[in-house]
Design an enzyme around this catalytic site. Structure first.
Site, PDB file in Angstrom:
ATOM      1  N   ARG A   7      -8.153  -0.139  -5.159  1.00  0.00           N
ATOM      2  CA  ARG A   7      -7.094  -0.878  -4.473  1.00  0.00           C
ATOM      3  C   ARG A   7      -7.228  -2.372  -4.727  1.00  0.00           C
ATOM      4  O   ARG A   7      -8.248  -2.973  -4.412  1.00  0.00           O
ATOM      5  CB  ARG A   7      -7.161  -0.580  -2.972  1.00  0.00           C
ATOM      6  CG  ARG A   7      -6.284  -1.462  -2.090  1.00  0.00           C
ATOM      7  CD  ARG A   7      -4.821  -1.233  -2.366  1.00  0.00           C
ATOM      8  NE  ARG A   7      -3.963  -2.104  -1.561  1.00  0.00           N
ATOM      9  CZ  ARG A   7      -2.772  -2.529  -1.941  1.00  0.00           C
ATOM     10  NH1 ARG A   7      -2.289  -2.192  -3.123  1.00  0.00           N
ATOM     11  NH2 ARG A   7      -2.048  -3.300  -1.161  1.00  0.00           N
TER      12      ARG A   7
ATOM     13  N   GLN B  42       3.731  -6.857   0.282  1.00  0.00           N
ATOM     14  CA  GLN B  42       3.483  -7.546   1.541  1.00  0.00           C
ATOM     15  C   GLN B  42       4.629  -8.509   1.848  1.00  0.00           C
ATOM     16  O   GLN B  42       5.313  -8.986   0.951  1.00  0.00           O
ATOM     17  CB  GLN B  42       2.156  -8.320   1.482  1.00  0.00           C
ATOM     18  CG  GLN B  42       0.915  -7.449   1.485  1.00  0.00           C
ATOM     19  CD  GLN B  42       0.639  -6.834   0.127  1.00  0.00           C
ATOM     20  OE1 GLN B  42       1.205  -7.255  -0.878  1.00  0.00           O
ATOM     21  NE2 GLN B  42      -0.211  -5.829   0.086  1.00  0.00           N
TER      22      GLN B  42
ATOM     23  N   ASP C  38       6.503  -4.361 -11.191  1.00  0.00           N
ATOM     24  CA  ASP C  38       5.862  -4.150  -9.894  1.00  0.00           C
ATOM     25  C   ASP C  38       5.776  -5.496  -9.176  1.00  0.00           C
ATOM     26  O   ASP C  38       5.255  -6.466  -9.722  1.00  0.00           O
ATOM     27  CB  ASP C  38       4.457  -3.563 -10.106  1.00  0.00           C
ATOM     28  CG  ASP C  38       3.691  -3.358  -8.802  1.00  0.00           C
ATOM     29  OD1 ASP C  38       4.338  -3.336  -7.737  1.00  0.00           O
ATOM     30  OD2 ASP C  38       2.461  -3.209  -8.860  1.00  0.00           O
TER      31      ASP C  38
ATOM     32  N   GLU D 135       0.802  -1.226   0.000  1.00  0.00           N
ATOM     33  CA  GLU D 135       0.000   0.000   0.000  1.00  0.00           C
ATOM     34  C   GLU D 135       0.835   1.276   0.000  1.00  0.00           C
ATOM     35  O   GLU D 135       0.397   2.319   0.468  1.00  0.00           O
ATOM     36  CB  GLU D 135      -0.983   0.002   1.177  1.00  0.00           C
ATOM     37  CG  GLU D 135      -1.971  -1.150   1.133  1.00  0.00           C
ATOM     38  CD  GLU D 135      -3.163  -0.953   2.033  1.00  0.00           C
ATOM     39  OE1 GLU D 135      -3.712   0.159   2.062  1.00  0.00           O
ATOM     40  OE2 GLU D 135      -3.539  -1.917   2.704  1.00  0.00           O
TER      41      GLU D 135
END
Length: 360
Positions: free
Chosen positions: A179, A205, A201, A44
């Site tokens: 998201r 996490q 990308d 995020e």
């Protein structure tokens, strides 16, 4: 006759072989010119949003199937966001303004957000709207640093009238606010000023970081993104580690790794708009930087002092005096901001790529 056929066959095979060699050489030259940019950062931090901006800025856009996919993603973001708020309201013991809204809360909490189509969303929309107008949910939302929720849900709740229409199609702004956690490795290829750019990308996490090593080979530049507004939040993974501190820990490993000695590293201190909002907001008096980082001695309401402190946290991690890295404060959902920043970054990246080509 047989000799003639054999010669013709030989000529055809030779032509095919030369054609293949030509294509391979063309591909080799293209790969040599290819500019590989690796995006890293904790979950995020805005990596996927940055790639969406690259699509918009460089005219790639979003085709019909992708728009349909984002429509479902946004429906799910809205439903899941309200489920999180209803659950958090209960745990924080914040009362409903209207007790009848507890029925709507139960409906949402008993709904799976995994796949929400338009029909299902319109069924749930009245419950979502009633919950969002309840002051109990608004109070819960103002204390969102205490639990895990997407930064963008407030934007979507303010747009429910438009999103609830049957002819609604996601706008670029809607897509930028959506998201969807990156799983695995995602690549985006774009021609920029006649240069082939490959953006890579990788999920941020902890469970996804084992895949990072697969992407280190042959990169030109590394963009490291940090969500600077998350100084008062903890990780979803362990519910105890400060998110900004986690970003510092990851950056420490990256900036001091010999693998990246010849790679230009660019630090994006992202979500600056949300940092400014959090610092100036009277709704979150407990969200003071000094509470979470006691070494901060400046004013908890001075955005310049706070941003400089956060920047220096990352500068001080660089233990190599010969290793220079560049930095920018960014707002990933602001297309004009990213356009200006990327134009600046692009010069650094192209110069680095030229240096690498000259060494080959």
């Amino acid at each position: 006759m047989n000799n003639c056929c054999a010669l013709n066959s030989y000529d055809v095979n030779t032509q095919i072989s030369r054609s293949i060699d030509k294509e391979l050489e063309k591909e080799r030259r293209t790969r040599a010119r290819e500019i590989k940019i690796l995006l890293l950062g904790a979950g995020e931090s805005g990596k996927s949003t940055f790639l969406k901006q690259m699509r918009l800025i460089h005219g790639v856009g979003f085709h019909h199937d992708l728009l349909l996919q984002y429509q479902h993603v946004i429906y799910s973001n809205i439903v899941q966001g309200m489920r999180v708020l209803c659950d958090a309201r209960c745990k924080l013991k914040i009362p409903w303004t209207d007790e009848e809204n507890s029925t709507d809360s139960d409906i949402l909490l008993n709904t799976s957000p995994n796949f929400i189509d338009q029909f299902k969303f319109n069924q749930l929309l009245p419950s979502i709207e009633r919950c969002w107008t309840d002051n109990g949910i608004k109070e819960t939302f103002s204390r969102r640093n205490l639990f895990q929720i997407s930064d963008s849900v407030g934007y979507f709740y303010d747009e429910l009238d438009r999103i609830g229409k049957k002819d609604w199609t996601p706008t670029p702004t809607d897509i930028l606010h959506s998201r969807l956690a990156t799983k695995g490795i995602y690549e985006l290829n774009i021609m920029i000023e006649k240069h082939p750019f490959k953006f890579i990308d990788v999920g941020g996490q902890r469970s996804q970081r084992s895949k990072w090593l697969q992407c280190f080979d042959g990169i030109t530049s590394l963009l490291f993104l940090v969500a600077v507004n998350e100084f008062d939040q903890v990780l979803l993974e362990d519910r105890s580690t400060n998110r900004l501190q986690e970003s510092c820990t990851i950056f420490d490993v990256i900036i001091n790794n010999h693998i990246f000695n010849k790679v230009s590293i660019i630090l994006f201190l992202n979500k600056f708009d949300l940092l400014r909002e959090k610092v100036s907001s009277s709704l979150s008096p407990k969200s003071k930087l000094s509470t979470y980082f006691p070494t901060y001695r400046g004013s908890d309401s001075d955005i310049n002092e706070i941003s400089n402190f956060i920047l220096n946290m990352f500068k001080e991690l660089n233990r190599n005096p010969n290793k220079e890295f560049f930095y920018h404060f960014t707002t990933a959902i602001d297309t004009e901001n990213i356009k200006i920043v990327f134009n600046s970054v692009k010069k650094t990246i192209l110069n680095r790529n030229l240096e690498q080509l000259m060494l080959r």
